[in-house]
Motif scaffolding. Structure first.
Motif, PDB file in Angstrom:
ATOM      1  N   ASP A  38       0.847  -1.181   0.000  1.00  0.00           N
ATOM      2  CA  ASP A  38       0.000   0.000   0.000  1.00  0.00           C
ATOM      3  C   ASP A  38       0.881   1.228   0.000  1.00  0.00           C
ATOM      4  O   ASP A  38       1.948   1.225   0.605  1.00  0.00           O
ATOM      5  N   ARG A 106       0.386  -6.476   0.976  1.00  0.00           N
ATOM      6  CA  ARG A 106      -0.885  -7.134   0.700  1.00  0.00           C
ATOM      7  C   ARG A 106      -0.640  -8.316  -0.223  1.00  0.00           C
ATOM      8  O   ARG A 106       0.288  -8.308  -1.032  1.00  0.00           O
ATOM      9  N   ASP A 138      -9.426  -2.895   2.126  1.00  0.00           N
ATOM     10  CA  ASP A 138      -8.853  -4.063   2.810  1.00  0.00           C
ATOM     11  C   ASP A 138      -9.821  -4.554   3.872  1.00  0.00           C
ATOM     12  O   ASP A 138      -9.871  -4.052   4.974  1.00  0.00           O
ATOM     13  N   GLY A 142      -5.282  -7.871   4.714  1.00  0.00           N
ATOM     14  CA  GLY A 142      -4.114  -7.898   3.845  1.00  0.00           C
ATOM     15  C   GLY A 142      -4.033  -9.073   2.903  1.00  0.00           C
ATOM     16  O   GLY A 142      -3.152  -9.132   2.073  1.00  0.00           O
TER      17      GLY A 142
END
Length: 186
Positions: A38, A106, A138, A142
């Protein structure tokens, strides 16, 4: 990366030759997953994120009992494949991967597939799951799986068409009639 791109682009593949070049057997069951961070690309580069991605890739491969693993940086994400033992079913992956609460990495996972076609398809599904996670946020700590979010993936495939579909199909439910209220309650 060039060999992987050639395979993913759908061209004819000499499976034995490509497998030797990659150090990864293509005539097996695969589970594809992509790992990204991210935040902006500049932020990711500043933090030297690829070693962290590699460690997470290894953790995922171990969690599914992979015989071998292939990881290739493709753009701002790490494309990964885990060579699965024959007939291995992958379930409850999120519970088997230890992640920290502030972890910005992620993971999006496709469905297992066999051979070159499965290699491609599983990767495409992982990318679709990634896109759904980015659009929807999210919700899964994750890790997003194509298997768990197939409908979300379809709904985020074309957002404009999805909005039109919802308006067309569900629009009458926004009315103020008794029948609309009963349908909404149902």
């Amino acid at each position: 990366a060039e060999q992987v791109r050639a395979i993913l682009d759908g061209g004819l593949v000499d499976t034995a030759d490509a497998g030797m070049r990659l150090g990864y057997e293509l005539r097996r069951d695969h589970l594809a997953y992509v790992i990204w961070r991210d935040g902006s690309a500049a932020e990711a580069d500043a933090h030297g994120v690829f070693p962290d991605m590699e460690r997470l890739a290894m953790t995922v491969a171990e969690a599914v009992g992979a015989r071998s693993q292939l990881t290739v940086p493709l753009g701002r994400h790490l494309a990964c494949w885990a060579g699965l033992p024959d007939g291995r079913v992958v379930s409850d992956l999120g519970a088997r991967i230890e992640r920290g609460p502030g972890d910005a990495l992620r993971v999006a996972v496709g469905l297992p597939g066999h051979g070159v076609a499965g290699f491609r398809r599983s990767h495409r599904e992982a990318l679709l799951a990634r896109r759904a996670a980015k659009v929807l946020g999210d919700r899964d700590g994750g890790l997003v799986s194509f298997a768990d979010h197939g409908l979300d993936v379809l709904l985020t495939q074309d957002l404009d068409e999805t909005r039109l579909f919802v308006e067309r199909e569900l629009g009458p439910l926004t009315g103020d009639s008794d029948s609309a209220r009963r349908l909404v309650a149902t």
